[in-house]
Motif scaffolding. Structure first.
Motif, PDB file in Angstrom:
ATOM      1  N   ASP A   6      20.399  -6.060  -2.011  1.00 10.77           N
ATOM      2  CA  ASP A   6      20.417  -5.758  -3.441  1.00 10.77           C
ATOM      3  C   ASP A   6      19.295  -6.445  -4.216  1.00 10.77           C
ATOM      4  O   ASP A   6      19.125  -6.211  -5.402  1.00 10.77           O
ATOM      5  N   GLU A   7      18.500  -7.278  -3.561  1.00  9.90           N
ATOM      6  CA  GLU A   7      17.357  -7.918  -4.210  1.00  9.90           C
ATOM      7  C   GLU A   7      16.091  -7.063  -4.106  1.00  9.90           C
ATOM      8  O   GLU A   7      15.039  -7.452  -4.594  1.00  9.90           O
ATOM      9  N   TYR A   8      16.195  -5.903  -3.475  1.00 13.58           N
ATOM     10  CA  TYR A   8      15.052  -5.018  -3.249  1.00 13.58           C
ATOM     11  C   TYR A   8      15.293  -3.659  -3.865  1.00 13.58           C
ATOM     12  O   TYR A   8      16.434  -3.207  -3.960  1.00 13.58           O
ATOM     13  N   VAL A   9      14.209  -3.022  -4.292  1.00 13.71           N
ATOM     14  CA  VAL A   9      14.289  -1.652  -4.795  1.00 13.71           C
ATOM     15  C   VAL A   9      13.335  -0.777  -3.984  1.00 13.71           C
ATOM     16  O   VAL A   9      12.281  -1.239  -3.532  1.00 13.71           O
ATOM     17  N   SER A  10      13.722   0.469  -3.820  1.00 15.00           N
ATOM     18  CA  SER A  10      12.863   1.423  -3.127  1.00 15.00           C
ATOM     19  C   SER A  10      11.642   1.724  -3.978  1.00 15.00           C
ATOM     20  O   SER A  10      11.747   1.840  -5.204  1.00 15.00           O
ATOM     21  N   ALA A  11      10.509   1.848  -3.330  1.00 18.94           N
ATOM     22  CA  ALA A  11       9.265   2.136  -4.043  1.00 18.94           C
ATOM     23  C   ALA A  11       8.438   3.112  -3.209  1.00 18.94           C
ATOM     24  O   ALA A  11       8.634   3.232  -2.001  1.00 18.94           O
ATOM     25  N   ARG A  12       7.548   3.780  -3.888  1.00 17.52           N
ATOM     26  CA  ARG A  12       6.610   4.664  -3.196  1.00 17.52           C
ATOM     27  C   ARG A  12       5.204   4.327  -3.670  1.00 17.52           C
ATOM     28  O   ARG A  12       5.016   3.723  -4.731  1.00 17.52           O
ATOM     29  N   ILE A  13       4.246   4.713  -2.889  1.00 16.40           N
ATOM     30  CA  ILE A  13       2.851   4.489  -3.261  1.00 16.40           C
ATOM     31  C   ILE A  13       2.471   5.564  -4.266  1.00 16.40           C
ATOM     32  O   ILE A  13       2.514   6.752  -3.960  1.00 16.40           O
ATOM     33  N   SER A  14       2.122   5.147  -5.473  1.00 15.13           N
ATOM     34  CA  SER A  14       1.744   6.127  -6.495  1.00 15.13           C
ATOM     35  C   SER A  14       0.228   6.197  -6.699  1.00 15.13           C
ATOM     36  O   SER A  14      -0.269   7.153  -7.268  1.00 15.13           O
ATOM     37  N   GLU A  46     -11.011  -1.732   3.214  1.00 12.52           N
ATOM     38  CA  GLU A  46     -10.800  -0.994   4.466  1.00 12.52           C
ATOM     39  C   GLU A  46      -9.333  -0.607   4.623  1.00 12.52           C
ATOM     40  O   GLU A  46      -9.010   0.524   4.983  1.00 12.52           O
ATOM     41  N   VAL A  47      -8.434  -1.527   4.334  1.00  7.66           N
ATOM     42  CA  VAL A  47      -7.000  -1.223   4.422  1.00  7.66           C
ATOM     43  C   VAL A  47      -6.635  -0.157   3.389  1.00  7.66           C
ATOM     44  O   VAL A  47      -5.866   0.756   3.680  1.00  7.66           O
ATOM     45  N   ALA A  48      -7.195  -0.248   2.186  1.00 10.38           N
ATOM     46  CA  ALA A  48      -6.939   0.770   1.156  1.00 10.38           C
ATOM     47  C   ALA A  48      -7.382   2.146   1.647  1.00 10.38           C
ATOM     48  O   ALA A  48      -6.686   3.145   1.425  1.00 10.38           O
ATOM     49  N   ARG A  49      -8.532   2.219   2.323  1.00  9.35           N
ATOM     50  CA  ARG A  49      -9.001   3.505   2.852  1.00  9.35           C
ATOM     51  C   ARG A  49      -8.038   4.046   3.909  1.00  9.35           C
ATOM     52  O   ARG A  49      -7.758   5.245   3.953  1.00  9.35           O
ATOM     53  N   HIS A  50      -7.516   3.159   4.760  1.00 10.27           N
ATOM     54  CA  HIS A  50      -6.537   3.601   5.766  1.00 10.27           C
ATOM     55  C   HIS A  50      -5.277   4.143   5.097  1.00 10.27           C
ATOM     56  O   HIS A  50      -4.782   5.199   5.478  1.00 10.27           O
ATOM     57  N   ILE A  51      -4.771   3.415   4.111  1.00 10.96           N
ATOM     58  CA  ILE A  51      -3.563   3.866   3.406  1.00 10.96           C
ATOM     59  C   ILE A  51      -3.811   5.236   2.792  1.00 10.96           C
ATOM     60  O   ILE A  51      -2.986   6.147   2.916  1.00 10.96           O
ATOM     61  N   SER A  52      -4.950   5.402   2.148  1.00  8.62           N
ATOM     62  CA  SER A  52      -5.289   6.673   1.513  1.00  8.62           C
ATOM     63  C   SER A  52      -5.350   7.813   2.539  1.00  8.62           C
ATOM     64  O   SER A  52      -4.802   8.892   2.322  1.00  8.62           O
ATOM     65  N   ARG A  53      -6.002   7.559   3.674  1.00  5.32           N
ATOM     66  CA  ARG A  53      -6.087   8.581   4.735  1.00  5.32           C
ATOM     67  C   ARG A  53      -4.704   8.942   5.263  1.00  5.32           C
ATOM     68  O   ARG A  53      -4.389  10.112   5.445  1.00  5.32           O
ATOM     69  N   PHE A  54      -3.886   7.924   5.522  1.00  7.46           N
ATOM     70  CA  PHE A  54      -2.543   8.173   6.041  1.00  7.46           C
ATOM     71  C   PHE A  54      -1.728   8.983   5.038  1.00  7.46           C
ATOM     72  O   PHE A  54      -0.982   9.883   5.422  1.00  7.46           O
ATOM     73  N   GLN A  55      -1.864   8.692   3.756  1.00  6.13           N
ATOM     74  CA  GLN A  55      -1.144   9.419   2.712  1.00  6.13           C
ATOM     75  C   GLN A  55      -1.567  10.884   2.672  1.00  6.13           C
ATOM     76  O   GLN A  55      -0.765  11.750   2.369  1.00  6.13           O
ATOM     77  N   GLU A  56      -2.830  11.131   2.978  1.00  5.77           N
ATOM     78  CA  GLU A  56      -3.339  12.504   2.975  1.00  5.77           C
ATOM     79  C   GLU A  56      -3.008  13.245   4.267  1.00  5.77           C
ATOM     80  O   GLU A  56      -3.371  14.398   4.430  1.00  5.77           O
ATOM     81  N   SER A 115       1.277  -4.050   6.251  1.00  5.88           N
ATOM     82  CA  SER A 115       2.630  -3.517   6.381  1.00  5.88           C
ATOM     83  C   SER A 115       2.790  -2.219   5.606  1.00  5.88           C
ATOM     84  O   SER A 115       3.417  -1.268   6.088  1.00  5.88           O
ATOM     85  N   ILE A 116       2.207  -2.157   4.413  1.00  6.74           N
ATOM     86  CA  ILE A 116       2.258  -0.924   3.629  1.00  6.74           C
ATOM     87  C   ILE A 116       1.444   0.171   4.310  1.00  6.74           C
ATOM     88  O   ILE A 116       1.837   1.339   4.313  1.00  6.74           O
ATOM     89  N   ALA A 117       0.322  -0.200   4.928  1.00  4.15           N
ATOM     90  CA  ALA A 117      -0.458   0.783   5.686  1.00  4.15           C
ATOM     91  C   ALA A 117       0.379   1.360   6.833  1.00  4.15           C
ATOM     92  O   ALA A 117       0.399   2.569   7.060  1.00  4.15           O
ATOM     93  N   LEU A 118       1.100   0.502   7.548  1.00  2.55           N
ATOM     94  CA  LEU A 118       1.979   0.980   8.621  1.00  2.55           C
ATOM     95  C   LEU A 118       3.084   1.871   8.065  1.00  2.55           C
ATOM     96  O   LEU A 118       3.406   2.906   8.654  1.00  2.55           O
ATOM     97  N   ALA A 119       3.651   1.488   6.936  1.00  2.00           N
ATOM     98  CA  ALA A 119       4.692   2.321   6.312  1.00  2.00           C
ATOM     99  C   ALA A 119       4.138   3.686   5.946  1.00  2.00           C
ATOM    100  O   ALA A 119       4.807   4.710   6.137  1.00  2.00           O
ATOM    101  N   SER A 120       2.898   3.737   5.445  1.00  2.52           N
ATOM    102  CA  SER A 120       2.322   5.033   5.086  1.00  2.52           C
ATOM    103  C   SER A 120       1.968   5.840   6.331  1.00  2.52           C
ATOM    104  O   SER A 120       2.070   7.062   6.329  1.00  2.52           O
TER     105      SER A 120
END
Length: 139
Positions: A6-14, A46-56, A115-120
């Motif tokens: 209950d200390e966590y909330v669901s979130a998405r990459i916006s 570099e990690v941001a680019r990976h997250i972006s690619r994975f999201q696409e 971790s967020i990159a892996l989640a994406s």
């Protein structure tokens, strides 16, 4: 150390982008279901680019370290089920929750950006400590 569910909330990459013009520092905005946002920065472009690619949907070529996680998970029949982001001192960390035949495995205290990159990559839910959204509102 992160606490109870209950200390966590669901979130998405916006949003995924860069703080600087040359793309050296990445930024990700995580959005809770209630609309609150938490900007996360100070990680590599570099990690941001990976997250972006994975999201696409581009998941064909993954970096070596993420490939290592993929291979170990496949060999051990593990599936990443959740990533929980929290603050540890002055840095953001995350726990990775894997489910396997023998139960749950939790890998603790990893870099939040990776971790967020892996989640994406895995399309896995991201949960963020509630206090991080509250602190973002104060600033």
């Amino acid at each position: 150390m992160p606490g109870h569910e209950d200390e966590y909330v669901s979130a998405r990459i916006s949003y995924v982008g860069f703080v600087d013009q040359v793309g050296l520092e990445g930024v990700v905005i995580l959005k809770a279901e209630d609309g609150r946002e938490f900007p996360m920065r100070a990680f590599s472009g570099e990690v941001a680019r990976h997250i972006s690619r994975f999201q696409e949907g581009d998941k064909g070529a993954i970096p070596t370290i993420y490939n290592l996680v993929e291979e170990i998970a496949a060999m051990a029949d593990l599936m990443l089920t959740e990533v929980r982001v929290y603050q540890s001192g002055t840095v953001l960390r995350a726990n990775l929750y894997f489910q396997g035949r023998k139960g749950e495995i939790v890998l603790r205290n990893y870099r939040a950006s990776d971790s967020i990159a892996l989640a994406s990559y895995y399309d896995t839910p991201i949960k963020v400590r509630k206090s991080l959204f509250e602190e973002a509102l104060e600033h």
